[in-house]
Design an enzyme around this catalytic site. Structure first.
Site, PDB file in Angstrom:
ATOM      1  N   ASP A  68       0.801  -1.233   0.000  1.00  0.00           N
ATOM      2  CA  ASP A  68       0.000   0.000   0.000  1.00  0.00           C
ATOM      3  C   ASP A  68       0.833   1.281   0.000  1.00  0.00           C
ATOM      4  OD1 ASP A  68       0.701  -0.927   2.612  1.00  0.00           O
ATOM      5  OD2 ASP A  68      -0.732   0.441   3.523  1.00  0.00           O
TER       6      ASP A  68
ATOM      7  N   GLU B  72      -0.889  -2.025   5.114  1.00  0.00           N
ATOM      8  CA  GLU B  72      -0.021  -2.045   6.308  1.00  0.00           C
ATOM      9  C   GLU B  72      -0.124  -0.725   7.063  1.00  0.00           C
ATOM     10  OE1 GLU B  72       3.015  -1.088   8.912  1.00  0.00           O
ATOM     11  OE2 GLU B  72       2.935  -0.136   6.957  1.00  0.00           O
ATOM     12  N   GLU B  73      -0.330   0.371   6.316  1.00  0.00           N
ATOM     13  CA  GLU B  73      -0.296   1.711   6.920  1.00  0.00           C
ATOM     14  C   GLU B  73      -1.549   1.993   7.750  1.00  0.00           C
ATOM     15  OE1 GLU B  73       2.270   3.529   6.924  1.00  0.00           O
ATOM     16  OE2 GLU B  73       3.443   3.155   5.123  1.00  0.00           O
TER      17      GLU B  73
ATOM     18  N   HIS C 298       7.366   8.657   4.782  1.00  0.00           N
ATOM     19  CA  HIS C 298       6.109   9.432   4.856  1.00  0.00           C
ATOM     20  C   HIS C 298       6.326  10.913   4.529  1.00  0.00           C
ATOM     21  CE1 HIS C 298       3.837   6.228   7.452  1.00  0.00           C
ATOM     22  NE2 HIS C 298       4.669   5.684   6.573  1.00  0.00           N
TER      23      HIS C 298
HETATM   24 ZN   LIG Z   1       4.973   3.680   6.452  1.00  0.00          ZN
HETATM   25 ZN   LIG Z   2       6.210   1.006   5.511  1.00  0.00          ZN
END
Ligand SMILES: [Zn+2]
Ligand SMILES: [Zn+2]
Length: 391
Positions: free
Chosen positions: A79, A137-138, A363
């Site tokens: 993702d 996952e986020e 990020h």
């Molecule tokens: Zn991340």
């Molecule tokens: Zn990651």
């Protein structure tokens, strides 16, 4: 191992091209439609048994040998994040407001490269390898969704491995830590209820703003006074909301924040202590308060033998020149779900290059990796699996 160093050389161009293709077309958690479609087709073309829709958009490929043996699960998350990319590169995101700002584009490309390398060895395979391409996952708990859909069944893995490209460290560095490596996470919310009134007559009120301020200060003592010095943890206040205007004492204040921890006992101490501080300070100020906790991902804690194997392989891998057994971060990761009852290791592959400006943190809208980290990650993942299933 030498066979993979050779193989990865011949696959490197494809590996980088695929990573750039995934980078151009990022998709957020549970929307990895294009990404998982490409993954499923590639695994199918390689002759694997493929399951799609595992945890909504997850894909699982099973590579089975002729002879029985162990099963090794290799996990790659897919993702992207809701971030507007600011990189000026030819392969920049074409999806407005969505970006691969954590490196999962590289993980998917590495996973496909590892699949190709191991399929090429399948005549020598004893046992099986499960290639797990995980959604969300986020923060979307994609690992738990896949487990609910049976990713750990038929066959049940004997070992689980996962990796993250890691821009905190330069390319050529690898970290695989014995025991705790990444923190568990838990968010909390608190409401302080008082008695509002005229700002010029505070003696008729129980001011929740003052109580909330004292609570923020009180919470600073949880880690510093309640945990042993050998434990690390974080208690952060990230939101304070109270009142609407300048001349009214409000009746309510709302606080929220996050907790990061590395052990169940620390988690218990922290949540008990936060609850007591919130309630007792509120009460001392004539207010009442409640606090709720929403448990997030569990800590990532590596099996020592598995972490040792990763470090040993890394030391023999071309272009790896630093191997660490003491990298630890308060960032969380749901790979921990796969490790609940199964030994394994989650490790970091350095991907930064400050000389080339490729060292923005994960990020960040300018996050990008040094692509030399891709063949390193692929070689190490393939070598780990082969340690269990190749003769
Ligand atoms: Zn991340
Ligand atoms: Zn990651």
């Amino acid at each position: 191992m030498s066979e993979f160093i050779k193989a990865v050389k011949s696959l490197e161009k494809v590996l980088i091209a695929e990573r750039r293709d995934f980078h151009r077309h990022p998709e957020v958690g549970y929307n990895e439609i294009r990404t998982s479609g490409i993954v499923a087709k590639q695994l199918n073309d390689l002759g694997m048994q493929v399951r799609i829709g595992v945890g909504k958009t997850g894909v699982v490929g099973l590579l089975e040998g002729q002879q029985p043996g162990s099963n090794v699960l290799l996990r790659f998350d897919m993702d992207a994040l809701p971030i507007q990319e600011e990189n000026d590169v030819e392969y920049a995101s074409q999806n407005d407001g969505v970006m691969h700002a954590c490196g999962h584009d590289g993980h998917v490309a590495i996973g496909l490269c590892v699949a190709r390398m191991l399929v090429a060895q399948s005549d020598k395979l004893k046992g099986s390898i499960k290639f797990v391409f995980q959604p969300a996952e986020e923060g979307g708990a994609g690992a738990a969704a896949m487990i609910k859909d049976g990713v750990l069944l038929n066959p049940r893995p004997d070992y689980v491995y996962g990796m993250h490209l890691w821009n905190e460290r330069p390319v050529g560095w690898l970290g695989a830590t014995d025991g705790n490596m990444m923190a568990g996470s838990c968010s909390w919310q608190c409401t302080v209820v008082g008695n509002g009134g005229h700002a010029a007559a505070p003696h008729y009120t129980n001011d929740p703003a003052v109580a909330a301020a004292q609570i923020v200060v009180g919470l600073q003592t949880v880690v510093s006074r309640k945990l042993p010095p050998s434990e690390s943890a974080v208690v952060s206040v990230t939101q304070i909301h109270c009142g609407d205007t300048h001349n009214v004492i409000p009746a309510e204040a709302n606080l929220a924040g996050t907790i990061r921890y590395f052990s169940d006992s620390a988690y218990e101490t922290i949540t008990n202590s936060v609850t007591r501080i919130v309630k007792d300070i509120a009460s001392a100020m004539g207010c009442s308060a409640n606090v709720t906790f929403n448990t997030g991902y569990r800590p990532v804690s590596n099996d020592s033998d598995a972490a040792l194997l990763v470090r040993e392989i890394a030391k023999r891998t071309q272009d790896v020149n630093m191997v660490s057994n003491d990298e630890r971060t308060a960032v969380s990761e749901d790979f921990s779900e796969f490790m609940i009852d199964i030994p394994g290791c989650y490790f970091f592959v350095g991907s930064a290059n400050s000389g080339s400006g490729l060292d923005y943190p994960h990020h960040h809208p300018r996050f990008n990796i040094d692509e030399h980290s891709l063949p390193i990650g692929a070689t190490i993942m393939a070598s780990i699996a082969s340690n269990y299933v190749l003769e």
